[in-house]
Design a protein around this motif. Structure first.
Motif, PDB file in Angstrom:
ATOM      1  N   VAL A 124      18.815  13.310   2.298  1.00  0.00           N
ATOM      2  CA  VAL A 124      20.223  12.991   2.582  1.00  0.00           C
ATOM      3  C   VAL A 124      20.612  11.576   2.167  1.00  0.00           C
ATOM      4  CG1 VAL A 124      20.324  14.647   4.480  1.00  0.00           C
ATOM      5  CG2 VAL A 124      19.705  12.272   4.962  1.00  0.00           C
ATOM      6  N   HIS A 125      19.643  10.772   1.724  1.00  0.00           N
ATOM      7  CA  HIS A 125      19.966   9.396   1.355  1.00  0.00           C
ATOM      8  C   HIS A 125      18.956   8.888   0.331  1.00  0.00           C
ATOM      9  CE1 HIS A 125      21.347   5.234   1.772  1.00  0.00           C
ATOM     10  NE2 HIS A 125      20.099   4.863   1.979  1.00  0.00           N
ATOM     11  N   ASP A 126      19.412   8.092  -0.607  1.00  0.00           N
ATOM     12  CA  ASP A 126      18.521   7.477  -1.607  1.00  0.00           C
ATOM     13  C   ASP A 126      18.003   6.152  -1.053  1.00  0.00           C
ATOM     14  OD1 ASP A 126      19.249   9.602  -3.151  1.00  0.00           O
ATOM     15  OD2 ASP A 126      20.495   8.440  -4.549  1.00  0.00           O
ATOM     16  N   PHE A 127      16.799   6.170  -0.512  1.00  0.00           N
ATOM     17  CA  PHE A 127      16.218   4.992   0.114  1.00  0.00           C
ATOM     18  C   PHE A 127      15.580   4.065  -0.907  1.00  0.00           C
ATOM     19  CE2 PHE A 127      16.443   7.826   3.741  1.00  0.00           C
ATOM     20  CZ  PHE A 127      16.733   6.974   4.789  1.00  0.00           C
ATOM     21  N   TYR A 128      15.413   2.822  -0.510  1.00  0.00           N
ATOM     22  CA  TYR A 128      14.604   1.875  -1.262  1.00  0.00           C
ATOM     23  C   TYR A 128      13.147   2.192  -0.960  1.00  0.00           C
ATOM     24  CZ  TYR A 128      13.171  -2.670  -3.208  1.00  0.00           C
ATOM     25  OH  TYR A 128      12.609  -3.667  -3.966  1.00  0.00           O
ATOM     26  N   PHE A 129      12.281   2.089  -1.947  1.00  0.00           N
ATOM     27  CA  PHE A 129      10.879   2.487  -1.777  1.00  0.00           C
ATOM     28  C   PHE A 129      10.238   1.807  -0.574  1.00  0.00           C
ATOM     29  CE2 PHE A 129       6.354   1.666  -2.455  1.00  0.00           C
ATOM     30  CZ  PHE A 129       5.873   2.957  -2.648  1.00  0.00           C
ATOM     31  N   TRP A 130      10.430   0.488  -0.439  1.00  0.00           N
ATOM     32  CA  TRP A 130       9.744  -0.230   0.626  1.00  0.00           C
ATOM     33  C   TRP A 130      10.304   0.093   2.012  1.00  0.00           C
ATOM     34  CZ3 TRP A 130       5.196  -1.511  -0.542  1.00  0.00           C
ATOM     35  CH2 TRP A 130       4.871  -1.952  -1.835  1.00  0.00           C
ATOM     36  N   SER A 131      11.530   0.581   2.078  1.00  0.00           N
ATOM     37  CA  SER A 131      12.061   1.047   3.365  1.00  0.00           C
ATOM     38  C   SER A 131      11.274   2.271   3.836  1.00  0.00           C
ATOM     39  CB  SER A 131      13.547   1.394   3.236  1.00  0.00           C
ATOM     40  OG  SER A 131      14.310   0.272   2.877  1.00  0.00           O
ATOM     41  N   LEU A 132      11.030   3.203   2.924  1.00  0.00           N
ATOM     42  CA  LEU A 132      10.241   4.390   3.265  1.00  0.00           C
ATOM     43  C   LEU A 132       8.793   4.020   3.564  1.00  0.00           C
ATOM     44  CD1 LEU A 132      11.558   6.975   0.641  1.00  0.00           C
ATOM     45  CD2 LEU A 132      12.044   6.937   3.094  1.00  0.00           C
ATOM     46  N   ALA A 133       8.233   3.103   2.753  1.00  0.00           N
ATOM     47  CA  ALA A 133       6.830   2.714   2.947  1.00  0.00           C
ATOM     48  C   ALA A 133       6.613   2.009   4.271  1.00  0.00           C
ATOM     49  CB  ALA A 133       6.383   1.816   1.795  1.00  0.00           C
ATOM     50  N   SER A 134       7.674   1.413   4.828  1.00  0.00           N
ATOM     51  CA  SER A 134       7.528   0.710   6.106  1.00  0.00           C
ATOM     52  C   SER A 134       7.339   1.671   7.271  1.00  0.00           C
ATOM     53  CB  SER A 134       8.762  -0.156   6.374  1.00  0.00           C
ATOM     54  OG  SER A 134       9.883   0.640   6.745  1.00  0.00           O
ATOM     55  N   VAL A 135       7.772   2.922   7.108  1.00  0.00           N
ATOM     56  CA  VAL A 135       7.738   3.868   8.227  1.00  0.00           C
ATOM     57  C   VAL A 135       6.317   4.117   8.736  1.00  0.00           C
ATOM     58  CG1 VAL A 135       8.259   6.230   8.969  1.00  0.00           C
ATOM     59  CG2 VAL A 135       9.913   4.949   7.592  1.00  0.00           C
ATOM     60  N   PRO A 136       5.348   4.502   7.881  1.00  0.00           N
ATOM     61  CA  PRO A 136       3.993   4.706   8.413  1.00  0.00           C
ATOM     62  C   PRO A 136       3.365   3.427   8.943  1.00  0.00           C
ATOM     63  CG  PRO A 136       4.011   4.876   6.021  1.00  0.00           C
ATOM     64  CD  PRO A 136       5.432   4.867   6.453  1.00  0.00           C
ATOM     65  N   VAL A 137       3.714   2.278   8.365  1.00  0.00           N
ATOM     66  CA  VAL A 137       3.147   1.015   8.852  1.00  0.00           C
ATOM     67  C   VAL A 137       3.658   0.698  10.255  1.00  0.00           C
ATOM     68  CG1 VAL A 137       2.962  -1.467   8.436  1.00  0.00           C
ATOM     69  CG2 VAL A 137       2.919   0.126   6.503  1.00  0.00           C
ATOM     70  N   LEU A 138       4.971   0.732  10.425  1.00  0.00           N
ATOM     71  CA  LEU A 138       5.548   0.432  11.728  1.00  0.00           C
ATOM     72  C   LEU A 138       5.215   1.523  12.744  1.00  0.00           C
ATOM     73  CD1 LEU A 138       9.039  -0.925  10.596  1.00  0.00           C
ATOM     74  CD2 LEU A 138       7.058  -2.232  11.395  1.00  0.00           C
ATOM     75  N   SER A 139       5.151   2.765  12.277  1.00  0.00           N
ATOM     76  CA  SER A 139       4.798   3.867  13.167  1.00  0.00           C
ATOM     77  C   SER A 139       3.383   3.698  13.700  1.00  0.00           C
ATOM     78  CB  SER A 139       4.933   5.198  12.432  1.00  0.00           C
ATOM     79  OG  SER A 139       4.613   6.277  13.278  1.00  0.00           O
ATOM     80  N   LEU A 140       2.448   3.336  12.817  1.00  0.00           N
ATOM     81  CA  LEU A 140       1.069   3.098  13.252  1.00  0.00           C
ATOM     82  C   LEU A 140       1.013   1.935  14.225  1.00  0.00           C
ATOM     83  CD1 LEU A 140      -1.720   1.259  12.684  1.00  0.00           C
ATOM     84  CD2 LEU A 140      -1.924   3.713  13.111  1.00  0.00           C
ATOM     85  N   LEU A 141       1.729   0.860  13.930  1.00  0.00           N
ATOM     86  CA  LEU A 141       1.725  -0.308  14.810  1.00  0.00           C
ATOM     87  C   LEU A 141       2.238   0.056  16.198  1.00  0.00           C
ATOM     88  CD1 LEU A 141       1.463  -3.347  15.371  1.00  0.00           C
ATOM     89  CD2 LEU A 141       3.765  -3.630  14.403  1.00  0.00           C
TER      90      LEU A 141
END
Length: 252
Positions: A167-184
């Motif tokens: 539904v949205h064209d994200f910036y790559f690093w915005s998507l990549a932050s999800v597993p990092v912040l989720s794990l934290l």
């Protein structure tokens, strides 16, 4: 070349290999880092352990074994968002301002809590609870409990970014932050440590206490890092579990 273009140009085997390294490193760094942090805070008298009972004899070995399976699911599963991009079902924006990136990350974190609550609540239904029982074998949680669940649960929780990508064209690093912040945030929730004992259970800084209550009394506190979904859905656990007599705190 921006990171998103570089990612799209990898082949399927490279993407899966990168995913395995990425999620394996996240899990190891999260487990070791949080274990060291809670030991240090305990020595300094800052915060307190939530449950001082010793771990089950085979608990850590079981958590590591189950987490290995989850790393396989998450790592190999990296091919799915890559496939969305290859098929043209989703697209990445090549550039983004700092404000846009911050907003995308904020929205994804809120979605993470909504997505987690829905899937976690489903995992506590009669038909799916058998897949969630593996995780709840860790009554006294450790940072290594974070990925310790059945592969079916890993697939349910690991698809967090797929719907937003459609539904949205994200910036790559915005998507990549999800597993990092989720794990934290997840490793904080399983740290078995109350970092801010004086705040209320609904406070954003009380995530570890809320998830500890869920492991002690599973019928409630289905949310992730924040309390808003449990508050909206009236699934909060407000009373503290009965604690066993104090015992030496087991090393994680």
């Amino acid at each position: 070349m921006d990171a998103g273009t570089w990612f799209i140009q990898r082949n399927a085997w490279q993407v899966m290999a990168l995913g395995l390294v990425f999620f394996g490193a996240l899990y190891c760094l999260g487990g070791w880092g949080m274990s060291a942090l809670t030991r240090t805070l305990a020595r300094l008298g800052m915060g307190r352990p939530l449950d001082t009972r010793p771990l089950k004899p085979d608990q850590l070995r079981r958590e590591w074994r189950q987490s290995f399976h989850s790393v396989l699911v998450f790592g190999l599963g990296t091919i799915v968002p890559w496939g969305f991009l290859q098929l043209g079902w989703a697209h990445l924006t090549p550039t983004a301002s700092a404000g846009r990136i911050a907003l995308e990350i904020f929205v994804l974190l809120i979605w993470n809590d909504v997505h987690f609550w829905i899937n976690h609540r489903l995992l506590h239904t009669r038909r799916l609870v058998r897949f969630h029982g593996d995780h709840h074998r860790s009554v006294v949680t450790t940072p290594w409990s974070t990925y310790s669940f059945h592969p079916i649960e890993a697939m349910m929780l690991g698809n967090i970014i797929l719907l937003p990508m459609l539904v949205h064209d994200f910036y790559f690093w915005s998507l990549a932050s999800v597993p990092v912040l989720s794990l934290l945030l997840n490793v904080i929730g399983h740290a078995n440590y109350d970092f801010f004992p004086r705040v209320s259970n609904e406070h954003p800084l009380a995530a570890s206490r809320r998830h500890h209550l869920h492991h002690a009394r599973p019928a409630g506190n289905y949310g992730f890092a924040l309390a808003f979904m449990d508050k909206i859905m009236r699934t909060q656990v407000k009373t503290a579990p009965v604690q066993a007599p104090q015992a030496p705190h087991s090393a994680h």
